[in-house]
Motif scaffolding. Structure first.
Motif, PDB file in Angstrom:
ATOM      1  N   HIS A 175       0.920  -1.426  -0.038  1.00 30.72           N
ATOM      2  CA  HIS A 175      -0.015  -0.077  -0.168  1.00 30.72           C
ATOM      3  C   HIS A 175       0.931   1.089  -0.066  1.00 30.72           C
ATOM      4  N   PHE A 176       2.169   1.242  -0.344  1.00 28.02           N
ATOM      5  CA  PHE A 176       3.060   2.365  -0.391  1.00 28.02           C
ATOM      6  C   PHE A 176       2.469   3.363  -1.361  1.00 28.02           C
ATOM      7  N   ILE A 177       2.907   4.711  -0.755  1.00 31.49           N
ATOM      8  CA  ILE A 177       2.530   5.817  -1.742  1.00 31.49           C
ATOM      9  C   ILE A 177       3.582   6.762  -1.775  1.00 31.49           C
ATOM     10  N   ASN A 178       4.099   7.128  -2.899  1.00 30.47           N
ATOM     11  CA  ASN A 178       5.156   7.981  -2.963  1.00 30.47           C
ATOM     12  C   ASN A 178       4.536   9.526  -3.087  1.00 30.47           C
ATOM     13  N   ARG A 179       4.533  10.127  -2.144  1.00 33.13           N
ATOM     14  CA  ARG A 179       3.816  11.396  -2.324  1.00 33.13           C
ATOM     15  C   ARG A 179       4.689  12.730  -3.242  1.00 33.13           C
ATOM     16  N   SER A 180       5.708  12.149  -3.675  1.00 33.21           N
ATOM     17  CA  SER A 180       6.696  13.022  -4.567  1.00 33.21           C
ATOM     18  C   SER A 180       6.627  12.575  -5.950  1.00 33.21           C
ATOM     19  N   ALA A 181       5.870  11.634  -6.246  1.00 37.01           N
ATOM     20  CA  ALA A 181       5.772  11.115  -7.600  1.00 37.01           C
ATOM     21  C   ALA A 181       5.603  12.462  -8.604  1.00 37.01           C
ATOM     22  N   PRO A 182       5.980  12.747  -9.548  1.00 36.55           N
ATOM     23  CA  PRO A 182       5.634  13.515 -10.618  1.00 36.55           C
ATOM     24  C   PRO A 182       4.324  13.297 -11.074  1.00 36.55           C
ATOM     25  N   ALA A 183       3.727  14.344 -11.740  1.00 40.24           N
ATOM     26  CA  ALA A 183       2.305  14.192 -12.105  1.00 40.24           C
ATOM     27  C   ALA A 183       2.384  12.926 -13.147  1.00 40.24           C
ATOM     28  N   GLY A 184       1.479  12.217 -13.243  1.00 38.18           N
ATOM     29  CA  GLY A 184       1.350  11.213 -14.234  1.00 38.18           C
ATOM     30  C   GLY A 184       2.023   9.922 -14.060  1.00 38.18           C
ATOM     31  N   MET A 185       2.784  10.145 -13.275  1.00 40.32           N
ATOM     32  CA  MET A 185       3.599   8.650 -12.700  1.00 40.32           C
ATOM     33  C   MET A 185       2.975   8.095 -11.452  1.00 40.32           C
ATOM     34  N   ASN A 186       3.138   6.567 -11.566  1.00 39.38           N
ATOM     35  CA  ASN A 186       2.506   5.702 -10.832  1.00 39.38           C
ATOM     36  C   ASN A 186       2.985   6.356  -9.481  1.00 39.38           C
ATOM     37  N   ASN A 187       2.159   6.313  -8.274  1.00 36.86           N
ATOM     38  CA  ASN A 187       2.704   6.656  -6.973  1.00 36.86           C
ATOM     39  C   ASN A 187       2.873   5.766  -6.296  1.00 36.86           C
ATOM     40  N   GLY A 188       2.605   4.323  -6.673  1.00 32.93           N
ATOM     41  CA  GLY A 188       2.691   3.034  -6.015  1.00 32.93           C
ATOM     42  C   GLY A 188       4.081   2.450  -5.975  1.00 32.93           C
ATOM     43  N   PRO A 189       4.327   1.167  -5.545  1.00 27.92           N
ATOM     44  CA  PRO A 189       5.220   0.591  -5.666  1.00 27.92           C
ATOM     45  C   PRO A 189       6.018   0.509  -6.964  1.00 27.92           C
ATOM     46  N   GLN A 190       4.793   0.105  -7.984  1.00 26.78           N
ATOM     47  CA  GLN A 190       5.450   0.015  -9.223  1.00 26.78           C
ATOM     48  C   GLN A 190       6.295   1.120  -9.852  1.00 26.78           C
ATOM     49  N   GLY A 191       5.544   2.298  -9.529  1.00 33.15           N
ATOM     50  CA  GLY A 191       6.205   3.513  -9.965  1.00 33.15           C
ATOM     51  C   GLY A 191       7.722   3.993  -9.654  1.00 33.15           C
ATOM     52  N   MET A 192       7.952   3.498  -8.110  1.00 28.09           N
ATOM     53  CA  MET A 192       9.176   3.411  -7.483  1.00 28.09           C
ATOM     54  C   MET A 192      10.189   2.467  -8.092  1.00 28.09           C
ATOM     55  N   ASN A 193       9.651   1.183  -8.498  1.00 25.40           N
ATOM     56  CA  ASN A 193      10.206   0.164  -9.076  1.00 25.40           C
ATOM     57  C   ASN A 193      10.609   0.633 -10.535  1.00 25.40           C
ATOM     58  N   TYR A 194       9.958   1.030 -11.346  1.00 25.16           N
ATOM     59  CA  TYR A 194      10.068   1.771 -12.451  1.00 25.16           C
ATOM     60  C   TYR A 194      11.071   2.729 -12.644  1.00 25.16           C
ATOM     61  N   PHE A 195      11.065   3.774 -11.812  1.00 20.06           N
ATOM     62  CA  PHE A 195      11.833   4.590 -11.676  1.00 20.06           C
ATOM     63  C   PHE A 195      13.400   4.484 -11.399  1.00 20.06           C
ATOM     64  N   PHE A 196      13.743   3.342 -10.482  1.00 24.68           N
ATOM     65  CA  PHE A 196      14.929   3.043 -10.090  1.00 24.68           C
ATOM     66  C   PHE A 196      15.508   2.143 -11.343  1.00 24.68           C
ATOM     67  N   ASN A 197      14.754   1.008 -11.809  1.00 25.19           N
ATOM     68  CA  ASN A 197      15.041  -0.019 -12.598  1.00 25.19           C
ATOM     69  C   ASN A 197      15.011   0.434 -14.206  1.00 25.19           C
ATOM     70  N   GLN A 198      14.099   1.079 -14.562  1.00 23.02           N
ATOM     71  CA  GLN A 198      13.800   1.516 -16.083  1.00 23.02           C
ATOM     72  C   GLN A 198      14.445   3.080 -16.270  1.00 23.02           C
ATOM     73  N   ILE A 199      14.397   3.724 -15.473  1.00 26.88           N
ATOM     74  CA  ILE A 199      14.896   5.198 -15.894  1.00 26.88           C
ATOM     75  C   ILE A 199      16.295   5.240 -15.216  1.00 26.88           C
ATOM     76  N   LEU A 200      16.696   5.367 -13.833  1.00 30.40           N
ATOM     77  CA  LEU A 200      17.917   5.540 -13.540  1.00 30.40           C
ATOM     78  C   LEU A 200      19.065   4.634 -13.650  1.00 30.40           C
TER      79      LEU A 200
END
Length: 138
Positions: A35-60
């Motif tokens: 149930h994780f929520i990323n309160r700083s996720a950019p607009a339009g980006m998934n703010n759950g676990p999938q968004g965090m995983n995507y940022f680190f593993n598909q972008i960074l």
């Protein structure tokens, strides 16, 4: 005897070491609440676990395969852990549409994580990523 705040700081250190720096998917699953929520996720980006995983593993990680995390300071109170850190590496892959520059880059980060039952539950953060991207485009 370890305190809750010390245990929570260790959860955040593990996440930075094992998930961000090492890209360990098992650690991600172990340390991320469903149930994780990323309160700083950019607009339009998934703010759950999938968004965090995507940022680190598909972008960074593709942009900086030699990624390193240096924790400079941590402060914890109750279930919140604030960390000042630097994420660094060599820009050898595309980063948000910016072609590789082969430059060493450093992203300064201050983030706050709410830890619940030993897992990331909420996140707020500020980074120097916009400034890094602007400098890479020069």
């Amino acid at each position: 005897m370890e305190t809750m705040t010390e245990n929570n700081k260790e959860v955040v250190r593990r996440f930075n070491r094992e998930v961000i720096a090492e890209g360990n998917p098992e650690s991600f699953n172990e340390l991320m609440d469903q149930h994780f929520i990323n309160r700083s996720a950019p607009a339009g980006m998934n703010n759950g676990p999938q968004g965090m995983n995507y940022f680190f593993n598909q972008i960074l990680r593709p942009a900086m395969p030699d990624i390193k995390v240096t924790i400079h300071h941590q402060v914890a109170e109750d279930d919140l852990v604030t960390t000042r850190k630097t994420i660094s590496g060599t820009h050898t892959g595309s980063l948000l549409g910016i072609a590789p520059s082969n430059q060493a880059i450093s992203i300064d980060v201050i983030d706050m994580v709410r830890v619940k039952d030993g897992k990331y539950f909420e996140h707020w953060g500020i980074t120097s990523l916009p400034e890094v991207l602007a400098n890479l485009q020069k």
